[in-house]
Design a protein around this motif. Structure first.
Motif, PDB file in Angstrom:
ATOM      1  N   ARG A   4      -1.710   7.882  -8.384  1.00 54.87           N
ATOM      2  CA  ARG A   4      -2.112   8.832  -7.342  1.00 54.87           C
ATOM      3  C   ARG A   4      -3.572   8.653  -6.965  1.00 54.87           C
ATOM      4  NH1 ARG A   4       0.480  14.561  -8.749  1.00 54.87           N
ATOM      5  NH2 ARG A   4      -1.149  15.101  -7.289  1.00 54.87           N
ATOM      6  N   ASP A   5      -4.418   8.262  -7.923  1.00 57.47           N
ATOM      7  CA  ASP A   5      -5.822   8.004  -7.615  1.00 57.47           C
ATOM      8  C   ASP A   5      -5.987   6.708  -6.817  1.00 57.47           C
ATOM      9  OD1 ASP A   5      -6.639  10.321  -8.915  1.00 57.47           O
ATOM     10  OD2 ASP A   5      -7.020   9.278 -10.811  1.00 57.47           O
ATOM     11  N   ARG A   6      -5.121   5.740  -7.062  1.00 57.92           N
ATOM     12  CA  ARG A   6      -5.196   4.466  -6.346  1.00 57.92           C
ATOM     13  C   ARG A   6      -4.594   4.546  -4.950  1.00 57.92           C
ATOM     14  NH1 ARG A   6      -2.589   2.670 -11.035  1.00 57.92           N
ATOM     15  NH2 ARG A   6      -0.816   2.104  -9.734  1.00 57.92           N
ATOM     16  N   LEU A   7      -3.688   5.483  -4.745  1.00 56.77           N
ATOM     17  CA  LEU A   7      -2.945   5.584  -3.494  1.00 56.77           C
ATOM     18  C   LEU A   7      -3.870   6.009  -2.362  1.00 56.77           C
ATOM     19  CD1 LEU A   7       0.036   5.248  -2.648  1.00 56.77           C
ATOM     20  CD2 LEU A   7       0.266   7.714  -2.901  1.00 56.77           C
ATOM     21  N   SER A   8      -3.785   5.301  -1.252  1.00 62.41           N
ATOM     22  CA  SER A   8      -4.560   5.687  -0.069  1.00 62.41           C
ATOM     23  C   SER A   8      -3.596   5.987   1.073  1.00 62.41           C
ATOM     24  CB  SER A   8      -5.537   4.579   0.329  1.00 62.41           C
ATOM     25  OG  SER A   8      -4.838   3.427   0.751  1.00 62.41           O
ATOM     26  N   PHE A   9      -3.962   6.981   1.865  1.00 60.49           N
ATOM     27  CA  PHE A   9      -3.148   7.384   3.008  1.00 60.49           C
ATOM     28  C   PHE A   9      -3.930   7.114   4.271  1.00 60.49           C
ATOM     29  CE2 PHE A   9      -1.925  10.793   6.076  1.00 60.49           C
ATOM     30  CZ  PHE A   9      -0.679  10.277   6.386  1.00 60.49           C
ATOM     31  N   ASP A  10      -3.320   6.380   5.193  1.00 60.22           N
ATOM     32  CA  ASP A  10      -3.906   6.099   6.495  1.00 60.22           C
ATOM     33  C   ASP A  10      -3.111   6.890   7.526  1.00 60.22           C
ATOM     34  OD1 ASP A  10      -4.562   5.022   9.013  1.00 60.22           O
ATOM     35  OD2 ASP A  10      -4.952   3.034   8.165  1.00 60.22           O
ATOM     36  N   ALA A  11      -3.651   8.029   7.937  1.00 57.19           N
ATOM     37  CA  ALA A  11      -2.946   8.914   8.873  1.00 57.19           C
ATOM     38  C   ALA A  11      -2.720   8.234  10.216  1.00 57.19           C
ATOM     39  CB  ALA A  11      -3.730  10.214   9.054  1.00 57.19           C
ATOM     40  N   ALA A  12      -3.680   7.441  10.675  1.00 60.38           N
ATOM     41  CA  ALA A  12      -3.534   6.783  11.976  1.00 60.38           C
ATOM     42  C   ALA A  12      -2.377   5.787  11.973  1.00 60.38           C
ATOM     43  CB  ALA A  12      -4.842   6.081  12.351  1.00 60.38           C
ATOM     44  N   ARG A  13      -2.134   5.158  10.824  1.00 63.76           N
ATOM     45  CA  ARG A  13      -1.045   4.179  10.729  1.00 63.76           C
ATOM     46  C   ARG A  13       0.219   4.785  10.135  1.00 63.76           C
ATOM     47  NH1 ARG A  13      -1.681  -1.085  11.269  1.00 63.76           N
ATOM     48  NH2 ARG A  13      -0.340  -1.551   9.506  1.00 63.76           N
ATOM     49  N   GLY A  14       0.092   5.999   9.565  1.00 66.85           N
ATOM     50  CA  GLY A  14       1.253   6.642   8.954  1.00 66.85           C
ATOM     51  C   GLY A  14       1.762   5.884   7.746  1.00 66.85           C
ATOM     52  N   GLU A  15       0.831   5.491   6.845  1.00 66.64           N
ATOM     53  CA  GLU A  15       1.257   4.721   5.679  1.00 66.64           C
ATOM     54  C   GLU A  15       0.448   5.058   4.443  1.00 66.64           C
ATOM     55  OE1 GLU A  15       0.826   0.596   6.776  1.00 66.64           O
ATOM     56  OE2 GLU A  15      -1.323   0.616   6.448  1.00 66.64           O
ATOM     57  N   TYR A  16       1.128   4.905   3.289  1.00 67.47           N
ATOM     58  CA  TYR A  16       0.513   5.011   1.978  1.00 67.47           C
ATOM     59  C   TYR A  16       0.434   3.606   1.408  1.00 67.47           C
ATOM     60  CZ  TYR A  16       1.452  10.061   1.830  1.00 67.47           C
ATOM     61  OH  TYR A  16       1.470  11.406   2.074  1.00 67.47           O
ATOM     62  N   LEU A  17      -0.706   3.257   0.804  1.00 69.61           N
ATOM     63  CA  LEU A  17      -0.883   1.942   0.202  1.00 69.61           C
ATOM     64  C   LEU A  17      -1.465   2.061  -1.199  1.00 69.61           C
ATOM     65  CD1 LEU A  17      -2.500  -0.001   3.189  1.00 69.61           C
ATOM     66  CD2 LEU A  17      -0.150  -0.229   2.363  1.00 69.61           C
ATOM     67  N   ASP A  18      -1.008   1.182  -2.073  1.00 68.07           N
ATOM     68  CA  ASP A  18      -1.584   0.989  -3.403  1.00 68.07           C
ATOM     69  C   ASP A  18      -1.765  -0.508  -3.576  1.00 68.07           C
ATOM     70  OD1 ASP A  18      -2.387   1.101  -6.094  1.00 68.07           O
ATOM     71  OD2 ASP A  18      -0.316   1.043  -6.805  1.00 68.07           O
ATOM     72  N   SER A  19      -2.995  -0.963  -3.645  1.00 70.31           N
ATOM     73  CA  SER A  19      -3.302  -2.402  -3.788  1.00 70.31           C
ATOM     74  C   SER A  19      -2.598  -3.218  -2.709  1.00 70.31           C
ATOM     75  CB  SER A  19      -2.906  -2.894  -5.181  1.00 70.31           C
ATOM     76  OG  SER A  19      -3.595  -2.171  -6.169  1.00 70.31           O
ATOM     77  N   GLY A  20      -2.571  -2.705  -1.501  1.00 67.87           N
ATOM     78  CA  GLY A  20      -1.960  -3.422  -0.383  1.00 67.87           C
ATOM     79  C   GLY A  20      -0.448  -3.328  -0.322  1.00 67.87           C
ATOM     80  N   ILE A  21       0.163  -2.638  -1.266  1.00 67.59           N
ATOM     81  CA  ILE A  21       1.618  -2.472  -1.285  1.00 67.59           C
ATOM     82  C   ILE A  21       1.946  -1.121  -0.668  1.00 67.59           C
ATOM     83  CG2 ILE A  21       3.673  -2.279  -2.736  1.00 67.59           C
ATOM     84  CD1 ILE A  21       2.151  -4.054  -4.797  1.00 67.59           C
ATOM     85  N   ARG A  22       2.815  -1.143   0.339  1.00 65.62           N
ATOM     86  CA  ARG A  22       3.163   0.089   1.052  1.00 65.62           C
ATOM     87  C   ARG A  22       4.233   0.877   0.297  1.00 65.62           C
ATOM     88  NH1 ARG A  22       4.698   0.640   7.464  1.00 65.62           N
ATOM     89  NH2 ARG A  22       4.769   2.910   7.484  1.00 65.62           N
ATOM     90  N   TYR A  23       4.042   2.193   0.273  1.00 64.67           N
ATOM     91  CA  TYR A  23       5.003   3.119  -0.325  1.00 64.67           C
ATOM     92  C   TYR A  23       5.391   4.157   0.718  1.00 64.67           C
ATOM     93  CZ  TYR A  23       4.105   1.272  -4.960  1.00 64.67           C
ATOM     94  OH  TYR A  23       4.015   0.453  -6.055  1.00 64.67           O
ATOM     95  N   MET A  24       6.543   4.785   0.503  1.00 66.98           N
ATOM     96  CA  MET A  24       6.964   5.885   1.364  1.00 66.98           C
ATOM     97  C   MET A  24       7.704   6.906   0.523  1.00 66.98           C
ATOM     98  SD  MET A  24      10.232   4.420   3.403  1.00 66.98           S
ATOM     99  CE  MET A  24      11.832   4.782   2.719  1.00 66.98           C
ATOM    100  N   MET A  25       7.787   8.092   1.043  1.00 69.78           N
ATOM    101  CA  MET A  25       8.547   9.133   0.349  1.00 69.78           C
ATOM    102  C   MET A  25       9.911   9.270   1.015  1.00 69.78           C
ATOM    103  SD  MET A  25       5.912  12.163  -0.453  1.00 69.78           S
ATOM    104  CE  MET A  25       4.303  11.830   0.204  1.00 69.78           C
ATOM    105  N   ILE A  26      10.936   9.440   0.201  1.00 74.56           N
ATOM    106  CA  ILE A  26      12.277   9.698   0.704  1.00 74.56           C
ATOM    107  C   ILE A  26      12.979  10.612  -0.302  1.00 74.56           C
ATOM    108  CG2 ILE A  26      13.270   7.627  -0.361  1.00 74.56           C
ATOM    109  CD1 ILE A  26      15.140   7.446   2.132  1.00 74.56           C
TER     110      ILE A  26
END
Length: 163
Positions: A4-26
């Motif tokens: 959770r500390d590594r996770l970044s959220f880019d609101a403009a792109r609508g994406e979560y990233l950790d070390s360049g790997i995209r995650y999503m919630m479902i």
């Protein structure tokens, strides 16, 4: 550093990233509900496809964890066990045995999303274990779900052994 500390959220792109790997919630019921939309005879093939896909994609995540300082097998298992609940994948507990590893998962999302089943439904966890098993045990592995909450077990259990 936690996931959770590594996770970044880019609101403009609508994406979560950790070390360049995209995650999503479902929602687990939305994901596992796919199986209920298919004929019963197709479901095992879909679960196997999920496991294979997660092995490939999960291997990228595990490699990123390893590259962030968890190169030693037990350190990698520690990062995986710490990250799983932060991803909503339940609480993971690894144990070493003479023939490999055992994983116990409390509150796994896949049985919760699927509901009662005649056969195990935690293919995504099995797939992730297929990715990390070779990194931890040093070669090809065989992963088996030996207990599943969807089948009435108290928790989900897996064995990871050399192939």
């Amino acid at each position: 550093m936690s996931f959770r500390d590594r996770l970044s959220f880019d609101a403009a792109r609508g994406e979560y990233l950790d070390s360049g790997i995209r995650y999503m919630m479902i929602r687990p019921d939305a994901l596992m509900g796919i199986l209920h939309e298919l004929p019963e005879e197709s479901r095992p093939a879909v679960l196997e496809a999920m496991a294979r896909s997660i092995t490939k994609a999960g291997g990228k995540s595990a490699a990123a964890y390893r590259d962030m300082g968890a190169a030693e097998a037990d350190a990698l298992l520690g990062v995986i066990a710490a990250t799983a609940p932060e991803l909503g994948w339940g609480v993971w507990s690894f144990a070493r045995g003479a023939d490999g590893l055992t994983l116990t998962v409390a509150n796994a999302p896949f049985p919760a999303g699927h509901g009662p089943a005649p056969a195990p439904v935690c293919a995504p966890i099995r797939g992730m274990l297929g990715a990390i098993g070779p990194m931890v045990l040093g070669g090809p592995v065989r992963v088996e779900e030996t207990g599943c909450a969807a089948c009435g077990a108290a928790h989900c259990t897996f064995t990871i052994a050399p192939a």
